[in-house]
Design a protein around this motif. Structure first.
Motif, PDB file in Angstrom:
ATOM      1  N   THR A 137      -9.118   7.557  -7.147  1.00 58.01           N
ATOM      2  CA  THR A 137      -8.318   8.957  -7.355  1.00 58.01           C
ATOM      3  C   THR A 137      -8.496   9.991  -5.992  1.00 58.01           C
ATOM      4  O   THR A 137      -9.212   9.569  -5.223  1.00 58.01           O
ATOM      5  CB  THR A 137      -8.432   9.528  -8.602  1.00 58.01           C
ATOM      6  OG1 THR A 137      -9.964   9.848  -8.787  1.00 58.01           O
ATOM      7  CG2 THR A 137      -8.224   8.735  -9.873  1.00 58.01           C
ATOM      8  N   ARG A 138      -8.180  11.249  -6.203  1.00 59.11           N
ATOM      9  CA  ARG A 138      -8.276  12.167  -5.022  1.00 59.11           C
ATOM     10  C   ARG A 138      -9.882  12.165  -4.920  1.00 59.11           C
ATOM     11  O   ARG A 138     -10.444  12.170  -3.694  1.00 59.11           O
ATOM     12  CB  ARG A 138      -7.801  13.373  -5.484  1.00 59.11           C
ATOM     13  CG  ARG A 138      -8.102  14.805  -4.468  1.00 59.11           C
ATOM     14  CD  ARG A 138      -7.444  14.151  -3.119  1.00 59.11           C
ATOM     15  NE  ARG A 138      -6.032  14.347  -3.302  1.00 59.11           N
ATOM     16  CZ  ARG A 138      -5.288  15.119  -2.570  1.00 59.11           C
ATOM     17  NH1 ARG A 138      -5.851  16.075  -2.208  1.00 59.11           N
ATOM     18  NH2 ARG A 138      -4.181  14.790  -2.662  1.00 59.11           N
ATOM     19  N   ASN A 171      -5.903   2.316  -4.667  1.00 57.95           N
ATOM     20  CA  ASN A 171      -5.748   3.378  -4.105  1.00 57.95           C
ATOM     21  C   ASN A 171      -4.464   4.257  -5.025  1.00 57.95           C
ATOM     22  O   ASN A 171      -3.257   3.951  -4.515  1.00 57.95           O
ATOM     23  CB  ASN A 171      -5.556   3.564  -2.470  1.00 57.95           C
ATOM     24  CG  ASN A 171      -5.461   5.088  -2.309  1.00 57.95           C
ATOM     25  OD1 ASN A 171      -5.692   5.992  -2.993  1.00 57.95           O
ATOM     26  ND2 ASN A 171      -5.021   5.259  -0.920  1.00 57.95           N
ATOM     27  N   ALA A 172      -4.609   4.851  -5.816  1.00 60.28           N
ATOM     28  CA  ALA A 172      -3.741   5.743  -6.646  1.00 60.28           C
ATOM     29  C   ALA A 172      -3.401   7.325  -5.879  1.00 60.28           C
ATOM     30  O   ALA A 172      -2.974   8.003  -6.571  1.00 60.28           O
ATOM     31  CB  ALA A 172      -4.276   5.778  -7.934  1.00 60.28           C
ATOM     32  N   ASP A 173      -4.164   7.418  -4.917  1.00 58.15           N
ATOM     33  CA  ASP A 173      -4.155   8.918  -4.132  1.00 58.15           C
ATOM     34  C   ASP A 173      -3.116   8.813  -3.359  1.00 58.15           C
ATOM     35  O   ASP A 173      -2.814   7.808  -2.603  1.00 58.15           O
ATOM     36  CB  ASP A 173      -5.616   9.362  -3.868  1.00 58.15           C
ATOM     37  CG  ASP A 173      -5.427  10.716  -3.502  1.00 58.15           C
ATOM     38  OD1 ASP A 173      -4.506  11.565  -3.775  1.00 58.15           O
ATOM     39  OD2 ASP A 173      -6.495  11.009  -2.474  1.00 58.15           O
ATOM     40  N   ASP A 174      -2.479  10.019  -2.662  1.00 62.34           N
ATOM     41  CA  ASP A 174      -1.676  10.056  -1.566  1.00 62.34           C
ATOM     42  C   ASP A 174      -2.582  10.243  -0.186  1.00 62.34           C
ATOM     43  O   ASP A 174      -1.765  10.284   0.833  1.00 62.34           O
ATOM     44  CB  ASP A 174      -0.878  11.419  -1.763  1.00 62.34           C
ATOM     45  CG  ASP A 174      -1.520  12.472  -1.822  1.00 62.34           C
ATOM     46  OD1 ASP A 174      -2.933  12.701  -1.687  1.00 62.34           O
ATOM     47  OD2 ASP A 174      -0.940  13.575  -2.308  1.00 62.34           O
ATOM     48  N   ARG A 175      -3.962  10.130  -0.347  1.00 58.24           N
ATOM     49  CA  ARG A 175      -4.465  10.184   0.916  1.00 58.24           C
ATOM     50  C   ARG A 175      -5.068   8.654   1.090  1.00 58.24           C
ATOM     51  O   ARG A 175      -5.026   7.727   0.314  1.00 58.24           O
ATOM     52  CB  ARG A 175      -5.492  11.153   0.896  1.00 58.24           C
ATOM     53  CG  ARG A 175      -5.257  12.528   0.626  1.00 58.24           C
ATOM     54  CD  ARG A 175      -6.266  13.497   0.767  1.00 58.24           C
ATOM     55  NE  ARG A 175      -7.583  12.931  -0.243  1.00 58.24           N
ATOM     56  CZ  ARG A 175      -8.737  13.806  -0.477  1.00 58.24           C
ATOM     57  NH1 ARG A 175      -9.062  14.746   0.642  1.00 58.24           N
ATOM     58  NH2 ARG A 175      -9.569  13.416  -0.919  1.00 58.24           N
ATOM     59  N   HIS A 195      -7.855   5.983   1.743  1.00 60.01           N
ATOM     60  CA  HIS A 195      -9.447   5.863   1.422  1.00 60.01           C
ATOM     61  C   HIS A 195      -9.979   4.418   1.851  1.00 60.01           C
ATOM     62  O   HIS A 195      -8.979   3.452   2.375  1.00 60.01           O
ATOM     63  CB  HIS A 195      -9.574   5.889  -0.101  1.00 60.01           C
ATOM     64  CG  HIS A 195      -9.213   7.050  -0.841  1.00 60.01           C
ATOM     65  ND1 HIS A 195     -10.114   8.066  -0.914  1.00 60.01           N
ATOM     66  CD2 HIS A 195      -7.901   7.533  -1.030  1.00 60.01           C
ATOM     67  CE1 HIS A 195      -9.800   8.934  -1.738  1.00 60.01           C
ATOM     68  NE2 HIS A 195      -8.259   8.903  -1.611  1.00 60.01           N
ATOM     69  N   ARG A 224      -4.007   2.649   2.119  1.00 55.96           N
ATOM     70  CA  ARG A 224      -2.907   3.744   1.929  1.00 55.96           C
ATOM     71  C   ARG A 224      -2.505   3.731   0.486  1.00 55.96           C
ATOM     72  O   ARG A 224      -2.752   2.713  -0.367  1.00 55.96           O
ATOM     73  CB  ARG A 224      -1.685   3.474   2.939  1.00 55.96           C
ATOM     74  CG  ARG A 224      -2.324   3.684   4.375  1.00 55.96           C
ATOM     75  CD  ARG A 224      -1.066   3.392   5.504  1.00 55.96           C
ATOM     76  NE  ARG A 224      -1.378   3.601   6.753  1.00 55.96           N
ATOM     77  CZ  ARG A 224      -2.130   2.467   7.527  1.00 55.96           C
ATOM     78  NH1 ARG A 224      -2.520   1.421   6.700  1.00 55.96           N
ATOM     79  NH2 ARG A 224      -2.379   2.675   8.573  1.00 55.96           N
ATOM     80  N   THR A 225      -1.964   4.541   0.154  1.00 48.77           N
ATOM     81  CA  THR A 225      -1.262   4.727  -1.348  1.00 48.77           C
ATOM     82  C   THR A 225      -0.778   3.537  -1.844  1.00 48.77           C
ATOM     83  O   THR A 225       0.390   2.795  -1.207  1.00 48.77           O
ATOM     84  CB  THR A 225      -0.311   6.044  -1.459  1.00 48.77           C
ATOM     85  OG1 THR A 225      -0.745   7.152  -0.960  1.00 48.77           O
ATOM     86  CG2 THR A 225       0.223   6.058  -2.753  1.00 48.77           C
ATOM     87  N   GLY A 226      -1.179   2.969  -3.019  1.00 43.48           N
ATOM     88  CA  GLY A 226      -0.724   1.775  -3.565  1.00 43.48           C
ATOM     89  C   GLY A 226      -1.360   0.586  -3.123  1.00 43.48           C
ATOM     90  O   GLY A 226      -1.081  -0.367  -3.669  1.00 43.48           O
ATOM     91  N   GLU A 227      -2.199   0.465  -2.063  1.00 43.49           N
ATOM     92  CA  GLU A 227      -2.613  -0.600  -1.267  1.00 43.49           C
ATOM     93  C   GLU A 227      -3.895  -0.884  -2.265  1.00 43.49           C
ATOM     94  O   GLU A 227      -4.380  -0.092  -2.882  1.00 43.49           O
ATOM     95  CB  GLU A 227      -3.163  -0.275   0.012  1.00 43.49           C
ATOM     96  CG  GLU A 227      -1.690  -0.475   0.837  1.00 43.49           C
ATOM     97  CD  GLU A 227      -2.007  -0.477   2.359  1.00 43.49           C
ATOM     98  OE1 GLU A 227      -1.123  -0.712   2.950  1.00 43.49           O
ATOM     99  OE2 GLU A 227      -2.903  -0.002   2.554  1.00 43.49           O
TER     100      GLU A 227
END
Length: 551
Positions: A68-69, A89-93, A95, A115-118
């Motif tokens: 998350t964030r 990765n469930a965040d829009d940033r 990680h 990236r998001t969703g990866e």
């Protein structure tokens, strides 16, 4: 003018010193990136200490952690050796995950930028099969977690290894209700070791799983005793849900995407007691020991075996209350078989002694010996009730040959039925064939009358007073013939078969128990005796037994 030019040159030189050349900028950026992605982490002391929350337990081959964030969910996870952990990765940033061994601080793996969703996955096998591992987000300060890898975590304790099926169709099981609008609920399992409930479903479209749970089955509480949220996942990914709660139950509405096959609800308290699992398991163990013990002594316990098989089947289906009832009845039937077998054995020994004593006086007792042989045959097949009854008849019949007073007693307790049995045994082949022909004629007559009635119904004709119904014109079961052919039937057997016939030829076993005020085990043994005599057949009817006359 030269002063002005000198000042301009000085200011220009100052700007050049304060503004690096492009290749210098590139070098600085490269160094910063190298420092960002390659330094050895210093784990905060707060992370190194045991966390307040109990670690989540994943007993699957693939376990999921959500990014998350500013945190990992769950941050503290226990897995078994060989498990694959997947970070999503469930965040829009962006990680990135870095994994280190907590023992020596050595780095295991660095993920790529997610990236998001990866997703990024790592399997704890080979050299990384046991111990604690720290991981952190390389781009977010203080964002860290840990994984404890325990060899054979599923076998660490019997409690954690258990997967207890829950009969979700029975509100008494702890699942008060469960519903999926356009899909189907297939099964439910409680995992006490991880305080979680897994519900197997088929969700062809986006749907809402509505489930009402007894707090005694599974719950989630905070340290102060107030309700804490459950951790809910759909196929391993976090699922949103809403809930309403009462003092005794919690009702969840879980959003499940199309294609979902498994929903897991995890709390911090669970118990299998409400399902009846423990008591059913204990009853099954006791029944198995009892049946095995008597079988080892040579006692025929077929009825108890049948009940035990049914009990195990009900247990495997998660119907623990019904399984316990069947297991208890199997134990009772096994004990009863042993007691009756002992009594029958003693009676047979006494009858044999009586026959030998009578024969020693030169008296012919060949007919009584025939009864005794049939008695021994019944005993060898487990017909202990019949063997006991016939052994007593044989003993009295043999003794009556030497004492006129005993002859009266023999008549009173069954010498006449024994004689009728001998008569049946000596019936000629022609008589038997004649009886068979009569039976065939009756069957043909019944078939003809049935056809006639069907034709009358088709044409709208009604039966008149001169044309009584089929059941009145021709009985489907000849009681008197059955009693004549089987004179050794007990009085209670005769009463029950007569009751079945009066009820139209079929009746539930529960009705027999109620009509004659019989315990379950007694009623079961009685109808099984009738089944062995080929007078009735026992048919499974849902969770009940239907007793039906053989025609």
């Amino acid at each position: 003018m030269f002063d002005m030019l000198g000042n301009m040159q000085a200011r220009s030189a100052g700007r050049l010193l304060l503004q690096p050349l492009p290749f210098v900028n590139a070098m600085i950026i490269a160094v910063l990136l190298l420092l960002l992605f390659s330094f050895s982490p210093v784990v905060p002391s707060s992370f190194a200490q045991a966390q307040a929350d109990e670690p989540a337990v994943c007993d699957e081959k693939v376990c999921y952690i959500e990014i998350t964030r500013d945190s990992f969910v769950p941050a503290d996870l226990r897995v078994g050796a060989g498990a694959t952990v997947v970070w999503k990765n469930a965040d829009d940033r962006v990680h990135a995950v870095s994994i280190y061994s907590a023992g020596d601080g050595s780095m295991l793996y660095n993920s790529t930028l997610l990236r998001t969703g990866e997703m990024f996955q790592f399997t704890f096998s080979g050299s990384s099969t046991s111990g604690r591992y720290d991981y952190f987000d390389k781009g977010t300060a203080g964002m860290a977690g840990q994984i404890s890898v325990e060899p054979d975590i599923l076998l660490a304790s019997a409690a954690e290894a258990r997967r207890i099926k829950v009969d979700f169709t029975d509100p008494a099981s702890g699942i008060k209700s469960v519903f999926l609008s356009s899909g189907r609920v297939e099964a439910a399992e409680l995992l006490p070791g991880s305080h979680s409930l897994t519900v197997s479903i088929q969700a062809p479209t986006d749907d809402t799983l509505r489930i009402k749970l007894d707090r005694a089955l599974i719950d989630s509480k905070s340290g102060s005793g107030t309700d804490a949220p459950f951790r809910v996942t759909a196929d391993g990914y976090k699922a949103a849900y809403s809930e309403t709660a009462t003092s005794s139950e919690r009702a969840l509405a879980i959003q499940v995407p199309s294609g979902t096959s498994s929903v897991r609800i995890t709390g911090n308290h669970s118990s299998a007691a409400v399902t009846g699992y423990e008591s059913a398991a204990s009853a099954l163990e006791q029944a198995s020991k009892t049946v095995s013990q008597y079988r080892g002594r040579g006692i025929v316990v077929n009825e108890a075996d049948d009940l035990l098989r049914q009990a195990r089947g009900a247990f495997d289906d998660g119907r623990y209350v019904f399984a316990k009832e069947l297991a208890d009845e199997a134990t009772s039937v096994a004990h009863a078989a042993q007691r009756t077998a002992s009594a029958a054995s003693r009676a047979m020994d006494q009858a044999a002694a009586s026959v030998r004593a009578t024969k020693s006086l030169g008296i012919d007792v060949s007919d009584v010996e025939e009864i005794l042989r049939h008695t021994q045959e019944k005993y060898s097949y487990g017909g202990y009730d019949e063997a006991l009854n016939m052994a007593v008849q044989a003993k009295v019949a043999a003794a009556s040959r030497t004492d006129p007073l005993l002859m009266v007693l023999a008549v009173a307790i069954g010498a006449v039925p024994a004689g009728m049995y001998l008569y049946r045994r000596t019936t000629t082949a022609a008589a038997i064939q004649s009886a068979r022909e009569d039976e065939e004629k009756k069957k043909e007559s019944i078939q003809s009358q049935r056809q006639e009635e069907e034709n009358n119904v088709a044409t709208g004709e009604k039966e008149t007073a001169s044309s009584p119904p089929l059941r009145q014109r021709q009985p489907l079961f000849d009681l008197e013939r059955a009693f004549m052919q089987k004179p050794y039937l007990r009085d209670d057997d005769r009463q029950v078969i007569r009751y079945v016939v009066e009820k139209g030829g079929e009746v539930l076993l529960a009705d027999i128990r109620n009509r004659f005020a019989l315990p379950k085990s007694t009623a079961w043994r009685l109808v099984k005796r009738l089944e062995r005599e080929e007078l009735v057949e026992i048919i499974k009817f849902g969770n009940q037994n239907l007793v039906k006359c053989k025609r």
